[in-house]
Design a protein around this motif. Structure first.
Motif, PDB file in Angstrom:
ATOM      1  N   TYR A  94      40.347 -19.890   3.146  1.00 41.96           N
ATOM      2  CA  TYR A  94      40.003 -19.406   4.471  1.00 41.96           C
ATOM      3  C   TYR A  94      39.231 -20.479   5.244  1.00 41.96           C
ATOM      4  N   CYS A  95      39.426 -20.478   6.560  1.00 37.64           N
ATOM      5  CA  CYS A  95      38.538 -21.267   7.411  1.00 37.64           C
ATOM      6  C   CYS A  95      37.798 -20.310   8.335  1.00 37.64           C
ATOM      7  N   GLY A  96      36.602 -20.726   8.701  1.00 38.13           N
ATOM      8  CA  GLY A  96      35.760 -19.916   9.564  1.00 38.13           C
ATOM      9  C   GLY A  96      35.079 -20.777  10.606  1.00 38.13           C
ATOM     10  N   GLU A  97      34.670 -20.145  11.697  1.00 36.29           N
ATOM     11  CA  GLU A  97      33.975 -20.832  12.782  1.00 36.29           C
ATOM     12  C   GLU A  97      32.517 -20.415  12.788  1.00 36.29           C
ATOM     13  N   ASP A  98      31.635 -21.415  12.700  1.00 36.34           N
ATOM     14  CA  ASP A  98      30.196 -21.188  12.780  1.00 36.34           C
ATOM     15  C   ASP A  98      29.733 -21.756  14.110  1.00 36.34           C
ATOM     16  N   SER A  99      29.400 -20.913  15.060  1.00 32.17           N
ATOM     17  CA  SER A  99      29.044 -21.380  16.399  1.00 32.17           C
ATOM     18  C   SER A  99      27.711 -22.119  16.425  1.00 32.17           C
ATOM     19  N   GLY A 100      26.901 -21.959  15.376  1.00 29.73           N
ATOM     20  CA  GLY A 100      25.595 -22.595  15.351  1.00 29.73           C
ATOM     21  C   GLY A 100      25.536 -23.894  14.574  1.00 29.73           C
ATOM     22  N   GLY A 101      26.586 -24.208  13.858  1.00 32.55           N
ATOM     23  CA  GLY A 101      26.546 -25.433  13.063  1.00 32.55           C
ATOM     24  C   GLY A 101      27.704 -25.482  12.105  1.00 32.55           C
ATOM     25  N   ALA A 108      27.054 -17.011   8.041  1.00 33.51           N
ATOM     26  CA  ALA A 108      26.872 -17.733   9.303  1.00 33.51           C
ATOM     27  C   ALA A 108      28.149 -17.790  10.129  1.00 33.51           C
ATOM     28  N   TYR A 109      29.256 -17.417   9.524  1.00 31.76           N
ATOM     29  CA  TYR A 109      30.550 -17.554  10.183  1.00 31.76           C
ATOM     30  C   TYR A 109      30.962 -16.215  10.788  1.00 31.76           C
ATOM     31  N   ALA A 110      31.108 -16.193  12.110  1.00 30.23           N
ATOM     32  CA  ALA A 110      31.450 -14.960  12.812  1.00 30.23           C
ATOM     33  C   ALA A 110      32.946 -14.754  12.921  1.00 30.23           C
ATOM     34  N   TYR A 111      33.697 -15.842  12.793  1.00 21.58           N
ATOM     35  CA  TYR A 111      35.145 -15.757  12.972  1.00 21.58           C
ATOM     36  C   TYR A 111      35.852 -16.359  11.759  1.00 21.58           C
ATOM     37  N   TRP A 112      36.921 -15.681  11.350  1.00 21.82           N
ATOM     38  CA  TRP A 112      37.672 -16.092  10.167  1.00 21.82           C
ATOM     39  C   TRP A 112      39.164 -16.003  10.415  1.00 21.82           C
ATOM     40  N   GLY A 113      39.901 -16.871   9.725  1.00 23.66           N
ATOM     41  CA  GLY A 113      41.337 -16.706   9.692  1.00 23.66           C
ATOM     42  C   GLY A 113      41.727 -15.727   8.605  1.00 23.66           C
ATOM     43  N   LYS A 114      43.028 -15.493   8.475  1.00 20.95           N
ATOM     44  CA  LYS A 114      43.520 -14.523   7.484  1.00 20.95           C
ATOM     45  C   LYS A 114      43.753 -15.158   6.125  1.00 20.95           C
ATOM     46  N   GLY A 115      43.690 -16.477   6.055  1.00 23.20           N
ATOM     47  CA  GLY A 115      43.801 -17.161   4.785  1.00 23.20           C
ATOM     48  C   GLY A 115      45.208 -17.659   4.482  1.00 23.20           C
ATOM     49  N   THR A 116      45.271 -18.609   3.569  1.00 24.12           N
ATOM     50  CA  THR A 116      46.545 -19.141   3.094  1.00 24.12           C
ATOM     51  C   THR A 116      46.453 -19.298   1.579  1.00 24.12           C
ATOM     52  N   GLN A 117      47.509 -18.884   0.889  1.00 28.67           N
ATOM     53  CA  GLN A 117      47.491 -18.865  -0.571  1.00 28.67           C
ATOM     54  C   GLN A 117      47.823 -20.239  -1.145  1.00 28.67           C
ATOM     55  N   VAL A 118      46.972 -20.698  -2.039  1.00 28.49           N
ATOM     56  CA  VAL A 118      47.229 -21.911  -2.804  1.00 28.49           C
ATOM     57  C   VAL A 118      47.338 -21.526  -4.269  1.00 28.49           C
ATOM     58  N   THR A 119      48.435 -21.909  -4.882  1.00 31.23           N
ATOM     59  CA  THR A 119      48.649 -21.626  -6.299  1.00 31.23           C
ATOM     60  C   THR A 119      48.936 -22.939  -7.009  1.00 31.23           C
ATOM     61  N   VAL A 120      48.171 -23.216  -8.041  1.00 23.76           N
ATOM     62  CA  VAL A 120      48.331 -24.459  -8.797  1.00 23.76           C
ATOM     63  C   VAL A 120      48.803 -24.098 -10.198  1.00 23.76           C
ATOM     64  N   SER A 121      49.968 -24.582 -10.542  1.00 28.86           N
ATOM     65  CA  SER A 121      50.544 -24.289 -11.855  1.00 28.86           C
ATOM     66  C   SER A 121      50.168 -25.385 -12.843  1.00 28.86           C
TER      67      SER A 121
END
Length: 122
Positions: A94-101, A108-121
């Protein structure tokens, strides 16, 4: 503010991936973007963060030798480059936006994406 992650997929151990976080709707020049991950049954884990203004980065000790982060301000996109991937890196990223830093704490993160799946075999 909207964030959209992309780039996650199945990869073999030892491989590399670059994840993208496209950010839109920002109205402030300060703040930063953080990358986190969450594996099944585990808490969300901080990986690293970068500030918009000075592109300052910091990383968790667990990944700082393998992961890097950079941004394209013109595209409002932040990238997480992951090298030497291990099966234990399998998670939703996930990535998020922290408006303060660019904090390490997920609260501290008010906004988030929905995420992306990483699978390591192995």
């Amino acid at each position: 503010v909207q964030l959209v992650e992309s780039g996650g997929r199945l990869v073999q151990a030892g491989g590399s991936l670059r994840l993208s976080c496209a950010v839109s709707g920002r109205t402030f020049s300060a703040g930063g973007v953080g990358w986190f991950r969450q594996a099944p049954g585990k808490e969300r884990e901080f990986l690293g963060a970068i500030t918009w203004s000075h592109r300052l980065t910091h990383f968790a000790d667990s990944v700082k030798c393998r992961f890097t982060m950079y941004m394209d301000n013109a595209k409002n996109t932040v990238y997480l480059q992951m090298n030497g991937l291990k099966p234990e890196d399998t998670a939703i990223y996930y990535c998020g936006e922290d408006s303060g830093g660019a904090a390490q704490e997920s609260q501290a993160y008010a906004y988030w994406g929905k995420g992306t799946q990483v699978t390591v075999s192995s």
